[in-house]
Design a protein around this motif. Structure first.
Motif, PDB file in Angstrom:
ATOM      1  N   LEU A 190       3.378  -3.288  -5.252  1.00  0.00           N
ATOM      2  CA  LEU A 190       4.634  -2.849  -5.859  1.00  0.00           C
ATOM      3  C   LEU A 190       4.656  -1.348  -6.122  1.00  0.00           C
ATOM      4  CD1 LEU A 190       5.157  -5.737  -8.456  1.00  0.00           C
ATOM      5  CD2 LEU A 190       5.841  -5.657  -6.049  1.00  0.00           C
ATOM      6  N   TRP A 191       3.487  -0.741  -6.235  1.00  0.00           N
ATOM      7  CA  TRP A 191       3.395   0.698  -6.498  1.00  0.00           C
ATOM      8  C   TRP A 191       3.938   1.499  -5.320  1.00  0.00           C
ATOM      9  CZ3 TRP A 191       2.110   2.924 -11.046  1.00  0.00           C
ATOM     10  CH2 TRP A 191       1.758   4.270 -11.071  1.00  0.00           C
ATOM     11  N   ALA A 192       3.771   0.949  -4.095  1.00  0.00           N
ATOM     12  CA  ALA A 192       4.309   1.583  -2.884  1.00  0.00           C
ATOM     13  C   ALA A 192       5.639   0.924  -2.524  1.00  0.00           C
ATOM     14  CB  ALA A 192       3.314   1.439  -1.736  1.00  0.00           C
ATOM     15  N   GLU A 193       6.339   1.499  -1.586  1.00  0.00           N
ATOM     16  CA  GLU A 193       7.606   0.906  -1.145  1.00  0.00           C
ATOM     17  C   GLU A 193       7.363  -0.503  -0.639  1.00  0.00           C
ATOM     18  OE1 GLU A 193      11.493   2.193   1.556  1.00  0.00           O
ATOM     19  OE2 GLU A 193       9.748   3.523   1.366  1.00  0.00           O
ATOM     20  N   ASN A 194       8.216  -1.453  -1.035  1.00  0.00           N
ATOM     21  CA  ASN A 194       7.974  -2.863  -0.747  1.00  0.00           C
ATOM     22  C   ASN A 194       9.304  -3.609  -0.718  1.00  0.00           C
ATOM     23  OD1 ASN A 194       8.400  -4.444  -3.525  1.00  0.00           O
ATOM     24  ND2 ASN A 194       7.518  -2.428  -3.980  1.00  0.00           N
ATOM     25  N   PRO A 195       9.307  -4.843  -0.181  1.00  0.00           N
ATOM     26  CA  PRO A 195      10.565  -5.595  -0.081  1.00  0.00           C
ATOM     27  C   PRO A 195      10.943  -6.359  -1.348  1.00  0.00           C
ATOM     28  CG  PRO A 195       8.809  -6.809   0.992  1.00  0.00           C
ATOM     29  CD  PRO A 195       8.205  -5.509   0.558  1.00  0.00           C
ATOM     30  N   HIS A 199      10.167   0.389  -5.944  1.00  0.00           N
ATOM     31  CA  HIS A 199       8.832   0.848  -6.341  1.00  0.00           C
ATOM     32  C   HIS A 199       8.888   2.019  -7.314  1.00  0.00           C
ATOM     33  CE1 HIS A 199       9.571   3.937  -3.291  1.00  0.00           C
ATOM     34  NE2 HIS A 199       8.480   4.568  -3.683  1.00  0.00           N
ATOM     35  N   VAL A 200       9.930   2.829  -7.243  1.00  0.00           N
ATOM     36  CA  VAL A 200      10.067   3.937  -8.197  1.00  0.00           C
ATOM     37  C   VAL A 200      10.299   3.386  -9.601  1.00  0.00           C
ATOM     38  CG1 VAL A 200      11.423   5.964  -8.823  1.00  0.00           C
ATOM     39  CG2 VAL A 200      10.914   5.502  -6.413  1.00  0.00           C
ATOM     40  N   ALA A 201      11.164   2.388  -9.703  1.00  0.00           N
ATOM     41  CA  ALA A 201      11.417   1.753 -11.003  1.00  0.00           C
ATOM     42  C   ALA A 201      10.166   1.039 -11.506  1.00  0.00           C
ATOM     43  CB  ALA A 201      12.580   0.767 -10.887  1.00  0.00           C
ATOM     44  N   TYR A 202       9.405   0.434 -10.584  1.00  0.00           N
ATOM     45  CA  TYR A 202       8.159  -0.244 -10.979  1.00  0.00           C
ATOM     46  C   TYR A 202       7.167   0.768 -11.555  1.00  0.00           C
ATOM     47  CZ  TYR A 202       3.653  -2.552 -10.735  1.00  0.00           C
ATOM     48  OH  TYR A 202       2.401  -3.046 -11.056  1.00  0.00           O
ATOM     49  N   ASP A 313      10.783 -10.519 -15.824  1.00  0.00           N
ATOM     50  CA  ASP A 313      11.135 -10.446 -14.404  1.00  0.00           C
ATOM     51  C   ASP A 313      11.586  -9.030 -14.063  1.00  0.00           C
ATOM     52  OD1 ASP A 313      12.237 -10.756 -11.792  1.00  0.00           O
ATOM     53  OD2 ASP A 313      12.621 -12.875 -12.210  1.00  0.00           O
ATOM     54  N   LEU A 314      10.834  -8.374 -13.192  1.00  0.00           N
ATOM     55  CA  LEU A 314      11.150  -6.998 -12.811  1.00  0.00           C
ATOM     56  C   LEU A 314      12.488  -6.892 -12.090  1.00  0.00           C
ATOM     57  CD1 LEU A 314       7.610  -5.989 -11.519  1.00  0.00           C
ATOM     58  CD2 LEU A 314       8.739  -5.036 -13.534  1.00  0.00           C
ATOM     59  N   ARG A 315      12.948  -7.985 -11.501  1.00  0.00           N
ATOM     60  CA  ARG A 315      14.186  -7.953 -10.722  1.00  0.00           C
ATOM     61  C   ARG A 315      15.426  -8.035 -11.596  1.00  0.00           C
ATOM     62  NH1 ARG A 315      12.998 -13.160  -7.380  1.00  0.00           N
ATOM     63  NH2 ARG A 315      12.599 -13.729  -9.576  1.00  0.00           N
ATOM     64  N   THR A 316      15.289  -8.554 -12.807  1.00  0.00           N
ATOM     65  CA  THR A 316      16.471  -8.816 -13.629  1.00  0.00           C
ATOM     66  C   THR A 316      16.426  -8.178 -15.018  1.00  0.00           C
ATOM     67  OG1 THR A 316      15.499 -10.898 -14.398  1.00  0.00           O
ATOM     68  CG2 THR A 316      16.922 -10.998 -12.442  1.00  0.00           C
TER      69      THR A 316
END
Length: 361
Positions: A190-195, A199-202, A313-316
């Motif tokens: 998640l630290w790098a660009e990922n689907p 990753h910047v927000a992470y 949840d990182l997505r929400t």
């Protein structure tokens, strides 16, 4: 009893994959003490034919000169883990097809095929759903590790036989003293660009969590749960980079030697905050509260089924760092015993079902 465990590597740099290997073996050994366990994964060299190439698997079905089918027939039981969450097209249709072709080959022998407790789906395409449905029908026993997966299997018209939980709870609990405060696992994925997530927000969220914990006077340890390797998806560079951003000499860097070592680390903590699901499951299964930073469907249903309600949840989540810090200020210790008891109840279902199948041709 000779049992083959598919798609779980006890030597993997990903300690979550090692959990699956050791946990699946422990599950089999509860039913068949003293069983000989063989693990088969990409590039393991265990089988007489490489299993990572779908073309070789197709050839093994139709060419009697290929030795793989006879080799598979020499086992009493095959336990298919699908690497925990690879029974999906999330990682691409080729990976799903390769895994399913090997399962199909096992099903063509007299060896019983069991799908270990795992995440089922989701499948985005009609073709993937057809492959998934066929693969479940090939198995003599299908087990999910969460209720959402069980519901998804019903939608594919092949209901699971058992709703269980993750095999990490089949592993022994290390007896170590509490010597760490908060262990924070940072995911290189998640630290790098990922689907999965931005990753910047992470990076911002994890950095804010770390700085907030230090500001609260907590002692912080940064944990790599995927060890250093030539593969880009490892946690060590991310952990080191976060440590440099914090510029705090009191922050501990933890890079475990192996699975036993990381379980001793999680058992030694008062709290684990983890982006790798098995970092959190290692914590809970060793008696330590955990706050998972979820990035996919596999997290929350499994943990809720265990009665653990503390997933962010990182997505929400509007403010994931704030949510984690709020949870870190609570005493969650008393809830872990309930989670462990529930886990043993759910895992017991898998043991009973496996006992009814294993070794019966």
């Amino acid at each position: 009893m000779r049992a083959l465990v598919l798609w779980a590597d006890h030597r993997s740099s990903n300690l979550g994959v090692r959990v699956l290997a050791a946990g699946a073996a422990a599950l089999v050994e509860q039913v068949h003490p003293g069983a000989q366990i063989v693990h088969l994964h990409y590039g393991s060299g265990t089988a007489p034919t490489p299993v990572g190439d779908w073309r070789r698997l197709v050839r093994s079905r139709v060419d009697p000169r290929e030795p793989l089918r006879d080799w598979l027939a020499g086992f009493d039981l095959v336990v298919d883990t699908r690497a925990g969450d690879s029974f999906s097209d999330m990682y691409g249709l080729r990976r799903l097809a390769t895994h399913s072709l090997l399962a199909r080959l096992v099903a063509s022998t007299s060896t019983p095929l069991v799908m270990a407790p795992q995440t089922i789906g989701p499948f985005a395409s009609r073709r993937a759903r057809a492959v998934g449905r066929r693969s479940m029908k090939d198995a003599r026993l299908v087990m999910s590790r969460d209720s959402a997966s069980a519901a998804y299997a019903r939608s594919l018209r092949r209901p699971v036989d058992v709703e269980s939980t993750d095999v990490v709870f089949a592993l022994p609990r290390p007896a170590v003293a509490t010597s760490r405060d908060v262990v924070l696992n940072v995911s290189g994925l998640l630290w790098a660009e990922n689907p999965h997530v931005d990753h910047v927000a992470y990076r911002r969220a994890v950095t804010d969590v770390a700085r907030g914990l230090v500001a609260d006077g907590r002692r912080l340890s940064l944990l790599a749960h995927v060890l250093d390797s030539p593969v880009a998806d490892n946690d060590v560079p991310a952990v080191k980079e976060l440590a440099e951003l914090l510029d705090d000499g009191d922050v501990e860097l933890v890079v475990p030697d192996d699975l036993d070592d990381v379980r001793a680390v999680t058992a030694s903590a008062r709290l684990v905050v983890g982006s790798r699901m098995h970092a959190c499951l290692n914590a809970l299964s060793t008696g330590t509260p955990a706050v998972p930073l979820a990035y996919s469907r596999k997290f929350e249903p499994l943990l809720k089924d265990l009665g653990w309600q503390h997933t962010v949840d990182l997505r929400t989540a509007e403010d994931p760092a704030g949510a984690v810090l709020a949870l870190s200020r609570l005493d969650l210790t008393s809830e872990v015993d309930h989670t462990l008891a529930r886990a043993q109840e759910l895992l017991g279902r898998a043991v009973v079902a496996l006992g009814e199948v294993g070794g019966v041709r």
